[in-house]
Design a protein around this motif. Structure first.
Motif, mmCIF file in Angstrom:
data_model
loop_
_atom_site.group_PDB
_atom_site.id
_atom_site.type_symbol
_atom_site.label_atom_id
_atom_site.label_comp_id
_atom_site.label_asym_id
_atom_site.label_seq_id
_atom_site.Cartn_x
_atom_site.Cartn_y
_atom_site.Cartn_z
ATOM 1 N N SER A 149 0.866 -1.285 0.016
ATOM 2 C CA SER A 149 -0.004 -0.120 0.214
ATOM 3 C C SER A 149 0.870 1.172 0.005
ATOM 4 O O SER A 149 0.484 2.141 -0.775
ATOM 5 C CB SER A 149 -1.101 0.002 1.163
ATOM 6 O OG SER A 149 -1.574 1.129 1.526
ATOM 7 N N LEU A 150 1.942 1.279 0.885
ATOM 8 C CA LEU A 150 2.778 2.485 0.968
ATOM 9 C C LEU A 150 3.579 2.737 -0.290
ATOM 10 O O LEU A 150 3.450 3.949 -0.998
ATOM 11 C CB LEU A 150 3.834 2.117 2.116
ATOM 12 C CG LEU A 150 4.832 3.352 2.182
ATOM 13 C CD1 LEU A 150 4.123 4.532 2.690
ATOM 14 C CD2 LEU A 150 5.998 2.864 3.163
ATOM 15 N N LEU A 151 3.855 1.490 -0.887
ATOM 16 C CA LEU A 151 4.673 1.975 -2.195
ATOM 17 C C LEU A 151 3.887 2.318 -3.286
ATOM 18 O O LEU A 151 4.115 3.040 -4.193
ATOM 19 C CB LEU A 151 5.537 0.541 -2.409
ATOM 20 C CG LEU A 151 6.860 0.355 -1.339
ATOM 21 C CD1 LEU A 151 7.531 -1.177 -1.817
ATOM 22 C CD2 LEU A 151 7.849 1.281 -1.429
ATOM 23 N N THR A 152 2.640 1.466 -3.400
ATOM 24 C CA THR A 152 1.741 1.973 -4.576
ATOM 25 C C THR A 152 1.294 3.201 -4.464
ATOM 26 O O THR A 152 1.342 4.041 -5.363
ATOM 27 C CB THR A 152 0.565 0.996 -4.402
ATOM 28 O OG1 THR A 152 1.040 -0.284 -4.333
ATOM 29 C CG2 THR A 152 -0.340 1.311 -5.431
ATOM 30 N N MET A 153 1.115 4.241 -3.185
ATOM 31 C CA MET A 153 0.819 5.457 -2.980
ATOM 32 C C MET A 153 1.820 6.168 -3.324
ATOM 33 O O MET A 153 1.583 7.158 -3.932
ATOM 34 C CB MET A 153 0.233 5.720 -1.504
ATOM 35 C CG MET A 153 -0.878 4.787 -1.172
ATOM 36 S SD MET A 153 -2.220 5.101 -2.359
ATOM 37 C CE MET A 153 -2.606 6.894 -2.347
ATOM 38 N N THR A 154 2.923 5.819 -2.968
ATOM 39 C CA THR A 154 4.230 6.437 -3.548
ATOM 40 C C THR A 154 4.332 6.540 -5.037
ATOM 41 O O THR A 154 4.584 7.937 -5.612
ATOM 42 C CB THR A 154 5.571 5.959 -2.873
ATOM 43 O OG1 THR A 154 5.463 6.019 -1.562
ATOM 44 C CG2 THR A 154 6.547 6.689 -3.246
ATOM 45 N N VAL A 155 4.040 5.488 -5.808
ATOM 46 C CA VAL A 155 4.195 5.628 -7.060
ATOM 47 C C VAL A 155 2.842 6.434 -7.634
ATOM 48 O O VAL A 155 3.250 7.127 -8.621
ATOM 49 C CB VAL A 155 4.072 4.015 -7.765
ATOM 50 C CG1 VAL A 155 3.734 4.156 -9.166
ATOM 51 C CG2 VAL A 155 5.307 3.463 -7.363
ATOM 52 N N VAL A 156 1.749 6.264 -7.111
ATOM 53 C CA VAL A 156 0.528 7.064 -7.485
ATOM 54 C C VAL A 156 0.900 8.501 -7.286
ATOM 55 O O VAL A 156 0.616 9.501 -8.194
ATOM 56 C CB VAL A 156 -0.484 6.830 -6.911
ATOM 57 C CG1 VAL A 156 -1.542 7.632 -6.970
ATOM 58 C CG2 VAL A 156 -1.006 5.390 -7.247
ATOM 59 N N GLY A 157 1.548 8.888 -6.293
ATOM 60 C CA GLY A 157 1.902 10.499 -5.868
ATOM 61 C C GLY A 157 3.054 10.761 -7.034
ATOM 62 O O GLY A 157 2.786 11.935 -7.593
ATOM 63 N N ILE B 288 4.119 14.167 -11.734
ATOM 64 C CA ILE B 288 4.576 14.226 -13.159
ATOM 65 C C ILE B 288 3.504 14.747 -14.218
ATOM 66 O O ILE B 288 3.717 15.459 -14.964
ATOM 67 C CB ILE B 288 5.008 12.775 -13.894
ATOM 68 C CG1 ILE B 288 6.362 12.378 -13.037
ATOM 69 C CG2 ILE B 288 5.284 12.631 -15.413
ATOM 70 C CD1 ILE B 288 6.893 11.035 -13.365
ATOM 71 N N GLY B 289 2.150 14.391 -13.887
ATOM 72 C CA GLY B 289 1.224 14.622 -14.589
ATOM 73 C C GLY B 289 1.036 16.331 -14.288
ATOM 74 O O GLY B 289 0.821 17.039 -15.121
ATOM 75 N N ILE B 290 1.235 16.662 -13.099
ATOM 76 C CA ILE B 290 1.039 18.122 -12.883
ATOM 77 C C ILE B 290 2.239 18.943 -13.622
ATOM 78 O O ILE B 290 2.050 20.082 -14.095
ATOM 79 C CB ILE B 290 1.081 18.402 -11.201
ATOM 80 C CG1 ILE B 290 -0.299 17.942 -10.751
ATOM 81 C CG2 ILE B 290 1.090 19.939 -10.990
ATOM 82 C CD1 ILE B 290 -0.306 17.925 -9.218
ATOM 83 N N LYS B 291 3.327 18.413 -13.295
ATOM 84 C CA LYS B 291 4.740 19.009 -13.898
ATOM 85 C C LYS B 291 4.427 19.303 -15.552
ATOM 86 O O LYS B 291 4.675 20.433 -15.972
ATOM 87 C CB LYS B 291 5.752 18.362 -13.666
ATOM 88 C CG LYS B 291 7.333 19.108 -13.855
ATOM 89 C CD LYS B 291 8.292 18.073 -13.599
ATOM 90 C CE LYS B 291 9.529 18.638 -14.235
ATOM 91 N NZ LYS B 291 10.403 17.636 -14.057
#
Length: 105
Positions: free
Chosen positions: A25-33, A38-41
């Motif tokens: 869960s933690l690593l998946t949320m990190t990848v989503v973040g 990248i999308g915002i950038k």
């Protein structure tokens, strides 16, 4: 009973399952973040079409997350590292220096 429980295989199995789930869960949320950053950038660029390369990249990321989580969850069960992980340390109120049973004896 407490000592018997914390040194049992069932407790170890449940510990691995809970640690695995937490880290996935933690690593998946990190990848989503990171993906959102990248999308915002890139000013919310429209998503590109799905290709075999993008699917492979996604599966690779998922595989790495699961492998890293398994490694972290199973590391305390390896005999060579057993003394680095202290399971069930408790401090009794009548003797604040009591250190539980870190050597599992």
């Amino acid at each position: 009973r407490h000592f018997k429980w914390i040194t049992s295989n069932i407790c170890a199995t449940l510990g691995v399952i809970s640690t695995l789930a937490s880290h996935i869960s933690l690593l998946t949320m990190t990848v989503v973040g990171i993906h959102r950053y990248i999308g915002i950038k890139e000013d919310f660029a429209t998503p590109k079409e799905k290709t075999k390369k993008s699917n492979f990249k996604l599966l690779t990321i998922i595989f790495l997350i699961v492998i890293a989580s398994l490694f972290i969850a199973l590391l305390p069960l390896i005999r060579e590292f057993e003394d680095y992980f202290d399971n069930g340390t408790a401090f009794k109120t009548e003797n604040p220096i009591f250190r539980g049973s870190p050597k599992k004896k």
